[in-house]
Scaffold this active site. Structure first.
Site, PDB file in Angstrom:
ATOM      1  N   GLY A 164      46.538  13.475  64.270  1.00 39.08           N
ATOM      2  CA  GLY A 164      45.154  13.021  64.229  1.00 39.08           C
ATOM      3  C   GLY A 164      44.269  13.689  65.256  1.00 39.08           C
ATOM      4  N   GLU A 200      52.036  26.509  72.716  1.00 40.44           N
ATOM      5  CA  GLU A 200      51.917  27.659  71.837  1.00 40.44           C
ATOM      6  C   GLU A 200      50.610  28.388  72.136  1.00 40.44           C
ATOM      7  OE1 GLU A 200      52.044  26.078  67.860  1.00 40.44           O
ATOM      8  OE2 GLU A 200      49.888  25.677  67.818  1.00 40.44           O
ATOM      9  N   HIS A 208      41.023  26.645  60.278  1.00 40.75           N
ATOM     10  CA  HIS A 208      42.032  25.613  60.022  1.00 40.75           C
ATOM     11  C   HIS A 208      42.096  25.450  58.509  1.00 40.75           C
ATOM     12  CE1 HIS A 208      43.636  21.331  61.083  1.00 40.75           C
ATOM     13  NE2 HIS A 208      44.194  21.799  59.976  1.00 40.75           N
ATOM     14  N   ARG A 292      51.801  12.473  54.239  1.00 41.38           N
ATOM     15  CA  ARG A 292      50.995  11.374  53.683  1.00 41.38           C
ATOM     16  C   ARG A 292      49.858  11.980  52.869  1.00 41.38           C
ATOM     17  NH1 ARG A 292      46.671  12.190  56.941  1.00 41.38           N
ATOM     18  NH2 ARG A 292      47.053  12.785  59.095  1.00 41.38           N
ATOM     19  N   ARG A 338      32.500  13.652  56.032  1.00 46.20           N
ATOM     20  CA  ARG A 338      32.905  12.338  56.532  1.00 46.20           C
ATOM     21  C   ARG A 338      31.717  11.699  57.254  1.00 46.20           C
ATOM     22  NH1 ARG A 338      39.022  12.857  59.017  1.00 46.20           N
ATOM     23  NH2 ARG A 338      39.779  14.516  57.639  1.00 46.20           N
TER      24      ARG A 338
END
Length: 449
Positions: A164, A200, A208, A292, A338
């Protein structure tokens, strides 16, 4: 097929799952906290069970209460939505032990892929490309600092059990490393009960991009294309779209093939998302797997015509995947925004309160997934996501215009309530976004951070 499903979640995703169940002829049970007793899903469900007070740990994270509600109401399966217990292998195992079907991957798969270092090791074995970094957790600051020096700065320190967009720190300079390492470990322990971290390479100018997969229990798997999720604030997504603009079809096809390979190698079941980082030279690197349904799944549904929640349920019921890779056809462009109850001018601080006016947009090819309504009191106890606006158009220019029109129509008013609606319009107008030259740093540049 199941006769009754318990929805172990709240908000817009609970309503979304309920609608899929209703179209399949499946009865539903909504669980809710005292704070959510008047929520939309409670009014819509066939049955509703109160499972605890407002704090998530005593309600939506209370596995025992959820399982008891399922058993008491005669539910045969549990749909966890996203967040809360959706990627908790112990919860999936408890469901199975009580004769309930967990609508998601098996517990051992969730355990492997939910641990970021174990997932990196599994994907390395499956032949997926990874950014330079550690495969095993790094347990001491000195060893972690040496690895960071070898990788080269900037680096990112991530919680092995994170998710998240939380539990990570970007480190630009070796002088900052030790402090950031200790802080990230402490944050990870607080958020996830697990202080393990890994390091990393960090790509400051990157895209993304994620791949949606569906896998059944008979060795069949397909991918449904990519989604670009580069518009983020604090590593949490604000705008998603498909197809990913400006990326060659050959590249996204290879990413899809890699995701399917990784899913089959780990025995994945159901709907899942493989997340990748794409650099400025169009090299892609595996980042993580979300075991999910994703918040942004509607954009994939809009361009493929595939109902992902329905497919999740069918697969969990033991049905074979009805789709082959050649059956997946994508058309047009879909964008999701969103709309959160937050104030962008105050660093996106949540602004919960009662909604005096709530009028979602409409018109052709506009979809709104929401649990909001006029008179609804947005609680302070949970995530600030109020609605998702999804639009489709034949091309990206048309999709951007349609989204701007839809956002302009969206009326949300209440004392002290602010939303991201106007800020999202700023993003859609930004020349870098319009020209598809944006990356994960776009929001920071808009805000002047």
């Amino acid at each position: 097929m199941f006769g009754k499903i318990l929805i172990a979640n709240r908000g817009e995703i609970a309503v979304r799952v309920l609608r899929a169940c209703r179209e399949l002829g499946i009865r539903t049970v909504a669980v809710h906290s005292t704070e959510d007793k008047d929520s939309a899903v409670v009014h819509l469900a066939d049955q509703a069970v109160q499972i605890g007070p407002a704090p998530s740990r005593q309600s939506y994270l209370n596995a025992a209460a959820i399982v008891e509600a399922a058993r008491a109401t005669g539910a045969e399966a549990v749909h966890p939505g996203y967040g809360f217990l959706s990627e908790n292998p112990d919860f999936a195992e408890v469901c199975e032990a009580n004769g309930l079907t967990f609508i998601g991957p098996p517990p051992d798969v969730i355990a492997t892929l939910g641990d970021k270092t174990a997932a990196r090791a599994a994907m390395t074995a499956a032949g997926l490309p990874l950014l330079p970094g550690s495969v095993e957790p790094l347990n001491d600051a000195e060893g972690a600092a040496r690895l960071a020096d070898e990788i080269g700065y900037p680096v990112i320190i991530k919680a092995a059990a994170g998710g998240g967009g939380r539990g990570m720190s970007i480190v630009e300079d070796p002088v900052e490393f030790s402090r950031s390492y200790q802080q990230t470990r402490a944050t990870a322990q607080t958020l996830f009960g697990d202080g393990r971290v890994y390091v990393e390479r960090y790509l400051p100018s990157a895209r993304h991009v994620e791949i949606q997969v569906l896998c059944d229990g008979y060795g069949n798997a397909v991918h449904l294309g990519e989604r670009d999720c580069s518009v983020q604030r604090r590593h949490q997504k604000l705008v998603e779209e498909t197809p990913a603009p400006g990326l060659p079809a050959e590249l996204t096809a290879r990413m899809g093939e890699a995701a399917v390979r990784g899913a089959l190698a780990t025995g994945y079941l159901g709907a899942g998302t493989f997340e990748f980082i794409v650099d400025t030279e169009n090299n892609f690197y595996f980042m993580e797997v979300n075991c999910r349904i994703q918040v942004e799944h509607p954009v994939t549904e809009a361009v493929t015509g595939v109902d992902l929640i329905t497919e999740q349920i069918r697969i969990a019921a033991g049905e074979r995947l009805r789709l082959k890779q050649e059956d997946i056809r994508r058309g047009g462009v879909a964008i999701e925004c969103r709309v959160n109850v937050e104030d962008p001018d105050r660093n996106f601080v949540p602004t919960p309160g009662r909604l005096e006016k709530f009028v979602p947009p409409g018109g052709p090819f506009v979809r709104v997934d929401t649990h909001g309504f006029a008179g609804y009191k947005v609680p302070a106890a949970y995530d600030s996501l109020l609605a998702k606006v999804i639009v489709w158009a034949p091309d990206r220019e048309g999709a951007i215009r349609r989204m701007r029109r839809a956002l302009a129509e969206f009326t949300i008013e209440g004392p002290g309530v602010h939303t991201t609606r106007e800020f999202l319009d700023r993003v859609l107008r930004d020349p870098l976004f319009v020209e598809a030259k944006h990356d994960t740093g776009l929001v920071a540049r808009i805000l002047g951070d």
